[in-house]
Design a protein around this motif. Sequence first.
Motif, PDB file in Angstrom:
ATOM      1  N   ASN A 194     -13.549 -15.812  20.975  1.00  0.00           N
ATOM      2  CA  ASN A 194     -13.125 -15.656  22.367  1.00  0.00           C
ATOM      3  C   ASN A 194     -12.993 -17.022  23.032  1.00  0.00           C
ATOM      4  O   ASN A 194     -13.657 -17.994  22.679  1.00  0.00           O
ATOM      5  N   ASN A 251     -15.788 -19.370  24.375  1.00  0.00           N
ATOM      6  CA  ASN A 251     -16.567 -20.128  23.396  1.00  0.00           C
ATOM      7  C   ASN A 251     -15.880 -21.425  23.012  1.00  0.00           C
ATOM      8  O   ASN A 251     -16.518 -22.442  22.795  1.00  0.00           O
ATOM      9  N   ALA A 270     -29.088 -10.534  21.796  1.00  0.00           N
ATOM     10  CA  ALA A 270     -28.147 -11.656  21.687  1.00  0.00           C
ATOM     11  C   ALA A 270     -27.826 -11.882  20.223  1.00  0.00           C
ATOM     12  O   ALA A 270     -28.466 -11.310  19.335  1.00  0.00           O
ATOM     13  N   SER A 289     -23.340 -15.642  17.336  1.00  0.00           N
ATOM     14  CA  SER A 289     -21.878 -15.609  17.353  1.00  0.00           C
ATOM     15  C   SER A 289     -21.343 -15.719  18.771  1.00  0.00           C
ATOM     16  O   SER A 289     -20.183 -16.027  18.981  1.00  0.00           O
ATOM     17  N   TYR A 290     -22.188 -15.406  19.775  1.00  0.00           N
ATOM     18  CA  TYR A 290     -21.844 -15.603  21.183  1.00  0.00           C
ATOM     19  C   TYR A 290     -22.829 -16.624  21.755  1.00  0.00           C
ATOM     20  O   TYR A 290     -23.782 -16.271  22.438  1.00  0.00           O
ATOM     21  N   ASP A 302     -23.666 -16.864  25.656  1.00  0.00           N
ATOM     22  CA  ASP A 302     -24.388 -15.671  26.069  1.00  0.00           C
ATOM     23  C   ASP A 302     -25.862 -15.788  25.656  1.00  0.00           C
ATOM     24  O   ASP A 302     -26.766 -15.528  26.444  1.00  0.00           O
ATOM     25  N   ARG A 329     -20.161 -11.325  15.152  1.00  0.00           N
ATOM     26  CA  ARG A 329     -19.191 -10.917  16.150  1.00  0.00           C
ATOM     27  C   ARG A 329     -18.768  -9.464  15.920  1.00  0.00           C
ATOM     28  O   ARG A 329     -18.671  -8.671  16.855  1.00  0.00           O
ATOM     29  N   VAL A 340     -21.121  -6.841  17.153  1.00  0.00           N
ATOM     30  CA  VAL A 340     -21.021  -6.622  18.600  1.00  0.00           C
ATOM     31  C   VAL A 340     -19.741  -5.847  18.922  1.00  0.00           C
ATOM     32  O   VAL A 340     -19.761  -4.863  19.661  1.00  0.00           O
ATOM     33  N   GLN A 341     -18.631  -6.254  18.310  1.00  0.00           N
ATOM     34  CA  GLN A 341     -17.336  -5.638  18.630  1.00  0.00           C
ATOM     35  C   GLN A 341     -17.233  -4.185  18.196  1.00  0.00           C
ATOM     36  O   GLN A 341     -16.475  -3.409  18.759  1.00  0.00           O
ATOM     37  N   THR A 371     -23.497  -7.345  28.631  1.00  0.00           N
ATOM     38  CA  THR A 371     -22.998  -8.690  28.910  1.00  0.00           C
ATOM     39  C   THR A 371     -21.714  -9.001  28.166  1.00  0.00           C
ATOM     40  O   THR A 371     -20.943  -9.850  28.593  1.00  0.00           O
ATOM     41  N   VAL A 372     -21.506  -8.371  27.003  1.00  0.00           N
ATOM     42  CA  VAL A 372     -20.230  -8.542  26.305  1.00  0.00           C
ATOM     43  C   VAL A 372     -19.648  -7.147  26.159  1.00  0.00           C
ATOM     44  O   VAL A 372     -20.054  -6.378  25.293  1.00  0.00           O
TER      45      VAL A 372
END
Lengths: 307, 319
Positions: free
Chosen positions: A2, A5, A193, A196-197, A200, A239, A242-243, A260-261
């Motif tokens: 993203n 980042n 958390a 990968s982010y 964040d 990632r 999370v996605q 948050t994401v």
Amino acid sequence: MNDANVYAVKTLTKKEYFAPGHRSCLGCGEALAVRLVHKALGRNVITASATGCMEIVSSPFPLTSWEIPWIHVAFENAAAVAGGIEAALKVLQRKGKISDKKVSVVAMAGDGGTVDIGLQALSGAMERGHKFLYVCYDNEAYMNTGVQRSSATPFGAHTTTSPAGTVVPGQVTWKKNMPEIAVAHKIPYVATATPSYPLDLVNKIKKGIAADGPAYVHILSVCPTGWGIASEETIKFGRLAVQTGFFPLYEVENGKYKITVDFEELMPLEQYLLPQRRFRHLAEDTLGYIRGRVAEQWEELQKRSAE
Amino acid sequence: MVVFKKGKGGEKVLEIRFHGRGGQGAVTSAELFAQAAIMEGKYAQAFPSFGPERRGAPVVAFCRIDDRPIFLRTEINEPDIVMVLDPSLLSVVDVTAGLKDDGILIINSEKEPHHFMLERLEQAATINATQIALDILKRPITNTVLLGALARISAVVKMESIIDAIEQRFDAKNAARNVQALQKAFAETLILSKNDCKPESLNSFQKYIAAASTTREGAPKADSEYLWNELQPGCVVTDAGNAKSFRTGDWRSFLPVLNKERCIRCGVCWVFCPDMAYRQDQEGYYLVDLDYCKGCGICAQECPVGAIQMEMEKEADAV
């Protein structure tokens, strides 16, 4: 990747508090998480570490990767030791025996040291309300001793003690929801958390250490060796977790949930699961069950964060 | 040709040390050889050294074979035979440390054995096991291949027994390929005796070994060198961050190469590096410190403009 980042990582400090020369595997997501966490914490910090990968790789005598005061304690009592350090600092400062400079106290452990062996000490420390941050580096099994299941191992994952066969599809229990257990203690800050982010993650650690009371941050640390992926794919799989909604990133500040994401639509779960060696045996019915529970968990989280 | 040696008590014993990298299968190698010896009615042990090292790090495994039950449980410090699974280890570890004066050195290398001959050794052997493994197994895993060279050199264990051990351990398809690689290695091993070695190439390897090291300057001495009264209470280490003196770059088999023309200096490689190997130079480019880079490839994978490529490390040139 993203865009935030790409353009904002340079805002992180150049200073390292976790020195190179540590002996983690190639592409270790946990070492990266430790590095970013300590970038966020800065210099005035004391860390108590449970036994686990990060203790072994960072401190083979007479070498240490730690640039800050760091103590290795037993598997089960990282939270208790951190609590003790916090209490001692408070007393010594009140009596004027040491300077009243703010020193952060942090406890760190892997998933085994948190959700299995260290849970009692962690629960006690959160209940007593010590002002400390507990960071769980969750690589979803006992990787240090060669991939044995923990109660943080996800459903269906193959480990040496939950082998997948023709009858049993690997791990047969659902991953213990440790962040919810922390929330149930009514502590001021809980978050999830993953490195990968990175921004964040750093923000959450900063919020956690500033909270007035115990804080708990659960970090998904991708383990290429234990999960059966290539070493360069560590960030990608963090990632994807999370996605696909498998490991949602959220925080709970004084009981208030916030994703948050966030995503309008989650990616198909197969993209995260099937390329990993530990999940490659999954049949459609098991996948369907996992898909259902992940969707349910995501909806629940959406609902709570809308409140 | 090595046969059994007489030990102090008149017993016959053969001790082998395997040098490899974590994940390359040095332990499997030692175990297969021990298994083959046991099948022939001998007594044998195989075990790794225990340490904090992970995938890619230099590791050792041991194999001890005897006619009589073995009561020793110690690591092998004075081996009869040393096997080196990965030629890139030669610049990192002194593989000949403790090797007996009439011992044998077996190295996985494309070079000829005279490059590795030492005056004090009986024989040196080389085998291009990486090539054989890539040709037959399609992966650079050399552990079973090198057993072919070992079988050729030592008369202790028969080739058939090693094949039996491999067939017991792997499924039929893998066993067949491993046996094929084993036999190719048996045939292609180059062996050099000291007497046949030209005097000028003796000992060229010596200075190379002397330079082998895993540490940078300023490293504390090895843990085994400390006396009890030199230790701080609780084994506290007061020299913060002294792990910087330990070179994890030796573990690398792939190397990140930066194309400066494409680089946008965003720092993504730097932030995602688990080994803190990236430093920013004065122009703002992020450059990798090869003393620490383990070659995981995260930077190349995550670079948003594809400015980093992973290239295969070459065998150390100095030999």
